[in-house]
Write a protein that holds these residues in place. Structure first.
Motif, mmCIF file in Angstrom:
data_model
loop_
_atom_site.group_PDB
_atom_site.id
_atom_site.type_symbol
_atom_site.label_atom_id
_atom_site.label_comp_id
_atom_site.label_asym_id
_atom_site.label_seq_id
_atom_site.Cartn_x
_atom_site.Cartn_y
_atom_site.Cartn_z
ATOM 1 N N GLY A 66 0.812 -1.230 0.013
ATOM 2 C CA GLY A 66 0.141 -0.161 -0.088
ATOM 3 C C GLY A 66 0.704 1.299 0.096
ATOM 4 N N LYS A 67 0.496 2.245 -0.646
ATOM 5 C CA LYS A 67 1.304 3.598 -0.734
ATOM 6 C C LYS A 67 0.135 4.583 -0.871
ATOM 7 N N GLN A 68 0.601 5.834 -0.417
ATOM 8 C CA GLN A 68 -0.361 7.006 -0.644
ATOM 9 C C GLN A 68 -0.176 7.602 -1.943
ATOM 10 N N PHE A 69 -1.306 7.151 -3.019
ATOM 11 C CA PHE A 69 -2.601 6.493 -2.648
ATOM 12 C C PHE A 69 -2.721 5.327 -3.736
ATOM 13 N N GLY A 70 -2.455 4.231 -3.249
ATOM 14 C CA GLY A 70 -2.576 3.010 -4.405
ATOM 15 C C GLY A 70 -2.097 1.733 -3.976
ATOM 16 N N TRP A 71 -2.348 0.686 -4.896
ATOM 17 C CA TRP A 71 -1.556 -0.452 -4.285
ATOM 18 C C TRP A 71 -0.548 -1.033 -5.412
ATOM 19 N N VAL A 72 0.603 -1.529 -4.965
ATOM 20 C CA VAL A 72 1.407 -2.238 -5.821
ATOM 21 C C VAL A 72 1.806 -3.687 -5.831
ATOM 22 N N PHE A 73 1.394 -4.419 -6.877
ATOM 23 C CA PHE A 73 1.624 -5.927 -6.699
ATOM 24 C C PHE A 73 2.796 -6.638 -7.126
ATOM 25 N N ARG A 74 3.475 -7.486 -6.717
ATOM 26 C CA ARG A 74 4.508 -8.163 -7.010
ATOM 27 C C ARG A 74 4.321 -9.647 -7.162
ATOM 28 N N TYR A 75 4.847 -10.257 -8.246
ATOM 29 C CA TYR A 75 4.786 -11.662 -8.468
ATOM 30 C C TYR A 75 6.140 -12.162 -8.555
ATOM 31 N N PRO A 76 6.491 -13.363 -8.045
ATOM 32 C CA PRO A 76 8.024 -13.802 -7.895
ATOM 33 C C PRO A 76 8.676 -14.192 -9.409
ATOM 34 N N GLY A 77 7.792 -14.288 -10.363
ATOM 35 C CA GLY A 77 8.404 -14.833 -11.718
ATOM 36 C C GLY A 77 8.556 -16.293 -11.420
ATOM 37 N N GLN A 78 9.571 -16.660 -12.590
ATOM 38 C CA GLN A 78 9.868 -18.211 -12.744
ATOM 39 C C GLN A 78 10.589 -18.809 -11.514
ATOM 40 N N ASP A 79 11.469 -18.025 -11.035
ATOM 41 C CA ASP A 79 12.166 -18.726 -9.857
ATOM 42 C C ASP A 79 11.441 -19.003 -8.294
ATOM 43 N N GLN A 80 10.020 -18.196 -8.665
ATOM 44 C CA GLN A 80 9.168 -18.369 -7.377
ATOM 45 C C GLN A 80 9.846 -18.098 -6.145
ATOM 46 N N THR A 81 10.926 -17.036 -6.323
ATOM 47 C CA THR A 81 11.336 -16.351 -5.272
ATOM 48 C C THR A 81 11.417 -14.765 -5.343
ATOM 49 N N PHE A 82 10.798 -13.917 -4.337
ATOM 50 C CA PHE A 82 11.088 -12.747 -4.548
ATOM 51 C C PHE A 82 12.328 -12.172 -4.293
ATOM 52 N N GLY A 83 12.713 -11.038 -4.979
ATOM 53 C CA GLY A 83 14.298 -10.637 -4.867
ATOM 54 C C GLY A 83 13.892 -9.758 -3.415
ATOM 55 N N LYS A 84 15.278 -9.430 -3.164
ATOM 56 C CA LYS A 84 15.319 -8.555 -1.830
ATOM 57 C C LYS A 84 14.785 -6.948 -2.417
ATOM 58 N N LYS A 85 14.162 -6.279 -1.262
ATOM 59 C CA LYS A 85 13.971 -4.821 -1.396
ATOM 60 C C LYS A 85 14.528 -4.161 -0.453
ATOM 61 N N TYR A 86 14.454 -2.727 -0.529
ATOM 62 C CA TYR A 86 14.944 -2.016 0.526
ATOM 63 C C TYR A 86 14.320 -0.580 0.358
ATOM 64 N N TYR A 87 13.708 -0.210 1.296
ATOM 65 C CA TYR A 87 12.849 1.260 1.343
ATOM 66 C C TYR A 87 13.685 2.322 0.799
ATOM 67 N N LYS A 88 14.833 2.156 1.107
ATOM 68 C CA LYS A 88 15.782 3.468 0.429
ATOM 69 C C LYS A 88 15.736 3.407 -0.946
ATOM 70 N N LEU A 89 15.806 2.245 -1.551
ATOM 71 C CA LEU A 89 15.839 2.507 -3.245
ATOM 72 C C LEU A 89 14.420 2.474 -3.845
ATOM 73 N N ILE A 90 13.474 2.776 -2.954
ATOM 74 C CA ILE A 90 12.076 3.190 -3.840
ATOM 75 C C ILE A 90 12.460 4.334 -4.742
ATOM 76 N N ASP A 91 12.055 4.326 -5.818
ATOM 77 C CA ASP A 91 12.198 5.289 -6.717
ATOM 78 C C ASP A 91 11.322 5.223 -8.043
ATOM 79 N N ASP A 92 10.309 6.085 -7.984
ATOM 80 C CA ASP A 92 9.157 6.018 -8.587
ATOM 81 C C ASP A 92 9.724 6.418 -10.134
ATOM 82 N N ALA A 93 10.395 7.508 -10.217
ATOM 83 C CA ALA A 93 11.059 8.219 -11.423
ATOM 84 C C ALA A 93 11.719 6.830 -12.364
ATOM 85 N N ASN A 94 12.281 6.120 -11.459
ATOM 86 C CA ASN A 94 13.018 5.163 -12.375
ATOM 87 C C ASN A 94 12.613 3.720 -12.184
#
Ligand SMILES: [Cu+2]
Length: 360
Positions: free
Chosen positions: A171-199
Protein backbone atom coordinates in the motif's frame (compact mmCIF):
# COMPACT_ATOMS: atom_id res chain seq x y z
CA UNK A 1 -39.43 38.23 2.61
CA UNK A 2 -39.66 34.44 2.90
CA UNK A 3 -36.83 34.64 5.45
CA UNK A 4 -39.00 36.96 7.55
CA UNK A 5 -41.93 34.51 7.42
CA UNK A 6 -39.71 31.58 8.40
CA UNK A 7 -38.45 33.45 11.46
CA UNK A 8 -42.02 34.52 12.32
CA UNK A 9 -43.23 30.90 12.08
CA UNK A 10 -40.38 29.65 14.30
CA UNK A 11 -41.12 32.35 16.91
CA UNK A 12 -44.83 31.49 16.79
CA UNK A 13 -44.18 27.76 17.25
CA UNK A 14 -42.01 28.54 20.28
CA UNK A 15 -44.72 30.76 21.71
CA UNK A 16 -47.35 28.02 21.24
CA UNK A 17 -45.17 25.39 22.95
CA UNK A 18 -44.49 27.83 25.78
CA UNK A 19 -48.21 28.56 26.21
CA UNK A 20 -49.14 24.85 26.20
CA UNK A 21 -46.52 24.18 28.87
CA UNK A 22 -47.84 27.07 30.95
CA UNK A 23 -51.45 25.90 30.55
CA UNK A 24 -50.66 22.33 31.62
CA UNK A 25 -48.85 23.72 34.64
CA UNK A 26 -51.99 25.69 35.66
CA UNK A 27 -54.14 22.59 35.05
CA UNK A 28 -51.96 20.54 37.40
CA UNK A 29 -52.18 23.24 40.06
CA UNK A 30 -55.98 23.22 39.77
CA UNK A 31 -56.30 19.41 39.70
CA UNK A 32 -53.71 18.93 42.41
CA UNK A 33 -50.06 18.00 41.79
CA UNK A 34 -50.41 14.39 42.90
CA UNK A 35 -53.33 13.48 40.68
CA UNK A 36 -51.80 15.04 37.58
CA UNK A 37 -48.53 13.23 38.25
CA UNK A 38 -50.38 9.90 38.37
CA UNK A 39 -52.19 10.72 35.12
CA UNK A 40 -48.90 11.52 33.45
CA UNK A 41 -47.48 8.28 34.76
CA UNK A 42 -50.23 6.36 32.95
CA UNK A 43 -49.56 8.26 29.73
CA UNK A 44 -45.85 7.46 30.01
CA UNK A 45 -46.64 3.78 30.59
CA UNK A 46 -48.78 3.70 27.46
CA UNK A 47 -46.05 5.56 25.46
CA UNK A 48 -43.55 2.87 26.52
CA UNK A 49 -45.67 0.19 24.85
CA UNK A 50 -46.28 2.39 21.80
CA UNK A 51 -42.52 2.99 21.51
CA UNK A 52 -41.81 -0.74 21.82
CA UNK A 53 -44.25 -1.63 19.04
CA UNK A 54 -43.14 1.24 16.77
CA UNK A 55 -39.50 0.29 17.46
CA UNK A 56 -39.98 -3.38 16.57
CA UNK A 57 -41.83 -2.44 13.35
CA UNK A 58 -38.94 -0.06 12.60
CA UNK A 59 -36.40 -2.85 13.17
CA UNK A 60 -38.32 -5.08 10.74
CA UNK A 61 -38.49 -2.48 7.97
CA UNK A 62 -34.88 -1.29 8.40
CA UNK A 63 -33.75 -4.88 8.17
CA UNK A 64 -35.85 -5.44 5.05
CA UNK A 65 -34.58 -2.26 3.38
CA UNK A 66 -30.91 -2.55 4.33
CA UNK A 67 -30.28 -6.30 4.27
CA UNK A 68 -29.53 -6.42 0.50
CA UNK A 69 -26.76 -3.88 1.12
CA UNK A 70 -25.05 -6.01 3.77
CA UNK A 71 -22.37 -8.63 3.13
CA UNK A 72 -24.69 -11.41 4.28
CA UNK A 73 -26.99 -10.88 1.30
CA UNK A 74 -24.60 -12.80 -0.95
CA UNK A 75 -22.34 -15.70 -0.18
CA UNK A 76 -18.64 -15.37 0.55
CA UNK A 77 -16.41 -15.57 -2.52
CA UNK A 78 -13.65 -17.34 -0.61
CA UNK A 79 -13.55 -20.67 1.24
CA UNK A 80 -12.16 -18.97 4.36
CA UNK A 81 -14.86 -16.30 4.24
CA UNK A 82 -17.51 -18.96 4.85
CA UNK A 83 -16.11 -19.33 8.36
CA UNK A 84 -16.31 -15.56 8.86
CA UNK A 85 -19.94 -15.67 7.72
CA UNK A 86 -20.82 -18.44 10.15
CA UNK A 87 -19.18 -16.46 12.98
CA UNK A 88 -21.15 -13.40 11.92
CA UNK A 89 -24.41 -15.36 11.93
CA UNK A 90 -23.63 -16.92 15.31
CA UNK A 91 -22.93 -13.48 16.80
CA UNK A 92 -26.09 -12.02 15.25
CA UNK A 93 -28.22 -14.91 16.55
CA UNK A 94 -26.83 -14.73 20.11
CA UNK A 95 -26.95 -10.93 20.37
CA UNK A 96 -30.29 -10.85 18.50
CA UNK A 97 -31.98 -13.20 20.99
CA UNK A 98 -30.59 -11.16 23.90
CA UNK A 99 -31.68 -7.92 22.20
CA UNK A 100 -35.30 -8.99 21.72
CA UNK A 101 -35.67 -10.50 25.20
CA UNK A 102 -34.13 -7.54 27.05
CA UNK A 103 -35.85 -4.78 25.01
CA UNK A 104 -39.30 -6.36 25.20
CA UNK A 105 -38.95 -6.93 28.95
CA UNK A 106 -37.57 -3.42 29.50
CA UNK A 107 -40.54 -1.67 27.92
CA UNK A 108 -43.19 -4.17 29.04
CA UNK A 109 -42.07 -4.01 32.69
CA UNK A 110 -42.17 -0.20 32.54
CA UNK A 111 -45.82 -0.43 31.57
CA UNK A 112 -46.82 -3.41 33.70
CA UNK A 113 -45.12 -2.34 36.91
CA UNK A 114 -45.77 1.38 36.75
CA UNK A 115 -46.52 3.06 40.05
CA UNK A 116 -49.72 1.86 41.70
CA UNK A 117 -51.25 2.57 45.09
CA UNK A 118 -52.09 -1.13 45.37
CA UNK A 119 -48.47 -2.32 45.70
CA UNK A 120 -45.12 -1.30 47.06
CA UNK A 121 -41.78 -1.60 45.28
CA UNK A 122 -39.60 -4.49 46.41
CA UNK A 123 -36.07 -3.45 47.24
CA UNK A 124 -33.20 -5.88 46.59
CA UNK A 125 -29.87 -4.79 48.02
CA UNK A 126 -27.81 -7.73 46.89
CA UNK A 127 -28.28 -11.19 45.38
CA UNK A 128 -25.27 -13.43 44.88
CA UNK A 129 -27.11 -15.90 42.67
CA UNK A 130 -28.30 -13.21 40.24
CA UNK A 131 -24.87 -11.58 40.12
CA UNK A 132 -23.30 -14.93 39.34
CA UNK A 133 -25.78 -15.72 36.55
CA UNK A 134 -25.45 -12.40 34.73
CA UNK A 135 -21.67 -12.50 34.95
CA UNK A 136 -21.03 -16.13 34.05
CA UNK A 137 -23.53 -16.50 31.17
CA UNK A 138 -22.21 -13.55 29.08
CA UNK A 139 -18.61 -14.48 29.97
CA UNK A 140 -19.07 -18.03 28.64
CA UNK A 141 -20.87 -16.82 25.49
CA UNK A 142 -18.21 -14.19 24.73
CA UNK A 143 -15.35 -16.61 25.40
CA UNK A 144 -16.88 -19.11 22.96
CA UNK A 145 -17.18 -16.40 20.27
CA UNK A 146 -13.60 -15.24 20.84
CA UNK A 147 -12.20 -18.79 20.75
CA UNK A 148 -13.92 -19.43 17.38
CA UNK A 149 -12.63 -16.08 16.11
CA UNK A 150 -9.04 -16.68 17.22
CA UNK A 151 -9.01 -20.17 15.74
CA UNK A 152 -10.07 -18.79 12.35
CA UNK A 153 -7.76 -15.78 12.62
CA UNK A 154 -4.73 -17.99 13.26
CA UNK A 155 -5.66 -20.14 10.28
CA UNK A 156 -6.07 -17.17 7.82
CA UNK A 157 -2.91 -15.42 8.97
CA UNK A 158 -0.86 -18.57 9.56
CA UNK A 159 1.25 -20.45 7.01
CA UNK A 160 -0.45 -20.80 3.61
CA UNK A 161 -0.62 -24.17 1.77
CA UNK A 162 2.60 -24.96 -0.11
CA UNK A 163 1.01 -24.72 -3.57
CA UNK A 164 -0.35 -21.21 -2.86
CA UNK A 165 0.14 -18.44 -5.37
CA UNK A 166 2.58 -15.96 -3.83
CA UNK A 167 1.70 -12.30 -4.29
CA UNK A 168 3.12 -9.29 -2.56
CA UNK A 169 0.84 -6.31 -2.07
CA UNK A 170 2.17 -2.93 -1.00
CA UNK A 171 0.00 0.00 0.00
CA UNK A 172 1.15 3.55 -0.67
CA UNK A 173 -0.38 6.99 -0.67
CA UNK A 174 -2.51 6.38 -2.72
CA UNK A 175 -2.71 3.06 -4.47
CA UNK A 176 -1.60 -0.56 -4.45
CA UNK A 177 1.48 -2.15 -5.99
CA UNK A 178 1.57 -5.92 -6.61
CA UNK A 179 4.62 -8.11 -7.09
CA UNK A 180 4.76 -11.67 -8.45
CA UNK A 181 7.90 -13.73 -7.89
CA UNK A 182 8.41 -14.78 -11.53
CA UNK A 183 9.74 -18.12 -12.73
CA UNK A 184 12.12 -18.70 -9.80
CA UNK A 185 9.11 -18.48 -7.41
CA UNK A 186 11.23 -16.31 -5.10
CA UNK A 187 10.92 -12.60 -4.41
CA UNK A 188 14.10 -10.57 -4.76
CA UNK A 189 15.33 -8.40 -1.90
CA UNK A 190 14.00 -4.90 -1.52
CA UNK A 191 14.97 -1.94 0.58
CA UNK A 192 12.86 1.13 1.23
CA UNK A 193 15.73 3.54 0.53
CA UNK A 194 15.89 2.19 -3.04
CA UNK A 195 12.28 3.20 -3.77
CA UNK A 196 12.47 5.36 -6.88
CA UNK A 197 9.22 6.00 -8.73
CA UNK A 198 10.96 8.08 -11.39
CA UNK A 199 13.14 5.10 -12.36
CA UNK A 200 10.39 2.46 -12.30
CA UNK A 201 11.27 1.07 -8.91
CA UNK A 202 8.14 1.64 -6.81
CA UNK A 203 9.01 -1.12 -4.33
CA UNK A 204 12.73 -0.44 -3.86
CA UNK A 205 13.86 -3.69 -5.50
CA UNK A 206 17.56 -4.27 -4.99
CA UNK A 207 19.02 -4.76 -8.48
CA UNK A 208 22.09 -6.44 -6.99
CA UNK A 209 19.86 -9.39 -6.13
CA UNK A 210 19.41 -11.54 -9.21
CA UNK A 211 16.16 -12.94 -7.77
CA UNK A 212 14.65 -9.57 -8.66
CA UNK A 213 15.32 -9.93 -12.40
CA UNK A 214 12.18 -11.95 -13.12
CA UNK A 215 9.85 -10.36 -10.54
CA UNK A 216 6.77 -8.86 -12.14
CA UNK A 217 5.42 -5.62 -10.69
CA UNK A 218 1.89 -4.44 -11.48
CA UNK A 219 -0.33 -1.67 -10.25
CA UNK A 220 -4.09 -1.31 -9.73
CA UNK A 221 -5.15 -4.85 -10.75
CA UNK A 222 -4.14 -8.10 -9.06
CA UNK A 223 -4.61 -11.44 -10.82
CA UNK A 224 -5.26 -14.69 -9.02
CA UNK A 225 -6.51 -18.14 -9.84
CA UNK A 226 -9.87 -19.62 -8.92
CA UNK A 227 -9.79 -22.51 -6.39
CA UNK A 228 -6.10 -21.94 -5.77
CA UNK A 229 -4.93 -20.49 -2.46
CA UNK A 230 -3.36 -17.02 -2.69
CA UNK A 231 -0.81 -16.01 -0.11
CA UNK A 232 -0.69 -12.24 0.28
CA UNK A 233 2.43 -10.75 1.81
CA UNK A 234 1.36 -7.28 2.83
CA UNK A 235 3.59 -4.20 3.08
CA UNK A 236 3.21 -0.44 3.26
CA UNK A 237 5.47 2.24 1.86
CA UNK A 238 4.33 5.09 4.10
CA UNK A 239 1.42 5.03 6.56
CA UNK A 240 -0.88 2.27 7.81
CA UNK A 241 -3.21 1.07 5.06
CA UNK A 242 -5.46 -1.96 5.10
CA UNK A 243 -6.15 -4.58 2.46
CA UNK A 244 -9.95 -4.83 2.70
CA UNK A 245 -11.46 -7.70 0.70
CA UNK A 246 -15.16 -7.52 1.46
CA UNK A 247 -16.28 -10.13 -1.09
CA UNK A 248 -13.78 -12.57 0.40
CA UNK A 249 -14.73 -11.42 3.93
CA UNK A 250 -11.12 -10.73 4.90
CA UNK A 251 -8.95 -7.79 5.75
CA UNK A 252 -5.47 -7.21 7.03
CA UNK A 253 -3.49 -4.09 7.93
CA UNK A 254 -0.56 -2.96 5.80
CA UNK A 255 1.93 -1.63 8.33
CA UNK A 256 5.16 0.16 7.37
CA UNK A 257 8.16 -1.84 8.58
CA UNK A 258 6.09 -4.84 9.72
CA UNK A 259 5.09 -7.29 6.98
CA UNK A 260 1.76 -8.99 7.58
CA UNK A 261 0.11 -11.84 5.70
CA UNK A 262 -3.22 -13.31 4.77
CA UNK A 263 -4.21 -16.24 2.61
CA UNK A 264 -7.48 -17.28 1.04
CA UNK A 265 -8.92 -19.44 -1.72
CA UNK A 266 -11.21 -17.67 -4.23
CA UNK A 267 -14.30 -19.74 -5.03
CA UNK A 268 -15.55 -17.99 -8.16
CA UNK A 269 -13.91 -16.25 -11.09
CA UNK A 270 -14.83 -12.62 -11.75
CA UNK A 271 -16.84 -13.85 -14.74
CA UNK A 272 -18.79 -16.33 -12.62
CA UNK A 273 -19.55 -13.62 -10.06
CA UNK A 274 -20.86 -11.33 -12.82
CA UNK A 275 -23.31 -14.06 -13.83
CA UNK A 276 -24.14 -15.04 -10.25
CA UNK A 277 -25.03 -11.50 -9.21
CA UNK A 278 -26.41 -10.63 -12.69
CA UNK A 279 -24.19 -7.58 -12.57
CA UNK A 280 -22.04 -7.16 -15.69
CA UNK A 281 -20.01 -4.44 -13.94
CA UNK A 282 -19.04 -6.60 -10.94
CA UNK A 283 -15.41 -6.42 -9.85
CA UNK A 284 -13.68 -7.86 -6.81
CA UNK A 285 -12.47 -4.83 -4.94
CA UNK A 286 -9.56 -4.06 -2.68
CA UNK A 287 -10.55 -1.12 -0.54
CA UNK A 288 -8.19 0.55 1.85
CA UNK A 289 -9.86 0.10 5.24
CA UNK A 290 -7.71 2.57 7.16
CA UNK A 291 -8.08 6.34 6.94
CA UNK A 292 -4.67 6.91 5.42
CA UNK A 293 -4.78 10.48 4.16
CA UNK A 294 -6.67 12.81 1.86
CA UNK A 295 -6.55 10.43 -1.12
CA UNK A 296 -7.81 7.47 0.94
CA UNK A 297 -11.04 7.29 -1.08
CA UNK A 298 -9.10 6.70 -4.29
CA UNK A 299 -7.26 3.57 -3.08
CA UNK A 300 -9.45 1.18 -5.01
CA UNK A 301 -7.68 -1.92 -6.26
CA UNK A 302 -9.20 -4.60 -8.46
CA UNK A 303 -8.78 -8.36 -8.12
CA UNK A 304 -9.30 -10.30 -11.30
CA UNK A 305 -10.00 -13.95 -10.43
CA UNK A 306 -9.37 -16.10 -13.52
CA UNK A 307 -8.82 -19.73 -14.45
CA UNK A 308 -5.31 -21.22 -14.36
CA UNK A 309 -5.06 -21.11 -18.19
CA UNK A 310 -6.09 -17.43 -18.31
CA UNK A 311 -3.62 -16.67 -15.53
CA UNK A 312 -0.76 -18.38 -17.37
CA UNK A 313 -1.54 -16.39 -20.52
CA UNK A 314 -1.67 -13.15 -18.53
CA UNK A 315 1.59 -13.87 -16.67
CA UNK A 316 3.38 -14.74 -19.91
CA UNK A 317 2.49 -11.29 -21.24
CA UNK A 318 4.01 -9.51 -18.24
CA UNK A 319 7.50 -8.14 -18.43
CA UNK A 320 9.73 -8.30 -15.37
CA UNK A 321 10.04 -4.90 -13.73
CA UNK A 322 13.80 -5.17 -14.24
CA UNK A 323 13.28 -4.34 -17.92
CA UNK A 324 11.17 -1.29 -17.04
CA UNK A 325 14.00 -0.04 -14.82
CA UNK A 326 16.73 -0.96 -17.36
CA UNK A 327 15.15 -0.85 -20.85
CA UNK A 328 18.54 -1.47 -22.46
CA UNK A 329 18.61 -4.92 -20.83
CA UNK A 330 15.26 -5.86 -22.38
CA UNK A 331 15.89 -8.40 -25.14
CA UNK A 332 12.78 -7.29 -27.02
CA UNK A 333 14.31 -3.81 -27.34
CA UNK A 334 17.32 -5.19 -29.17
CA UNK A 335 17.17 -5.53 -32.93
CA UNK A 336 18.97 -8.83 -32.72
CA UNK A 337 16.24 -10.21 -30.44
CA UNK A 338 15.00 -13.68 -31.22
CA UNK A 339 11.52 -14.19 -32.74
CA UNK A 340 9.04 -12.85 -30.20
CA UNK A 341 7.17 -15.99 -29.20
CA UNK A 342 6.34 -16.04 -25.52
CA UNK A 343 8.54 -19.01 -24.72
CA UNK A 344 11.66 -17.70 -26.38
CA UNK A 345 11.18 -14.29 -24.76
CA UNK A 346 11.15 -16.01 -21.41
CA UNK A 347 14.31 -17.96 -22.20
CA UNK A 348 16.06 -14.81 -23.41
CA UNK A 349 14.94 -13.01 -20.27
CA UNK A 350 16.34 -15.75 -18.09
CA UNK A 351 19.59 -15.84 -20.03
CA UNK A 352 19.82 -12.06 -19.79
CA UNK A 353 19.22 -12.24 -16.07
CA UNK A 354 22.00 -14.79 -15.77
CA UNK A 355 24.53 -12.68 -17.64
CA UNK A 356 23.71 -9.65 -15.55
CA UNK A 357 24.08 -11.76 -12.43
CA UNK A 358 27.58 -12.80 -13.46
CA UNK A 359 28.49 -9.19 -14.22
CA UNK A 360 27.40 -8.08 -10.77
CU1 LIG B 1 -4.79 3.58 2.43
Amino acid sequence: MSMFFTIAVIVLVFLIIFQIAKASEYVSVIKGEEKSRKDQNKVNGFLMIAFLIAGLIGVYYCNKALYPKTLLAYESASVQGEKVDSMLWLTIIITGVVFFITQILLFWFNFKYQQSDKRKAYYIAHNNKLELIWTVVPAVALTALIVFGLKNWFSFTGPAPKDALQIEITGKQFGWVFRYPGQDQTFGKKYYKLIDDANNNPLGQDWNDSKNFDDVVAQATMYCVVNKPVNLRIFSRDVIHDVGLSEFRLKQDAVPGTPTSLWFTPKFTTKEMKEKLSNPDFQYEISCDQMCGNGHYSMKGIIEVVTQEEYDVWLAQQKPNYYAAFPDKDPSNKKSAQPATTDSTKTTAAAQADTTKTKM
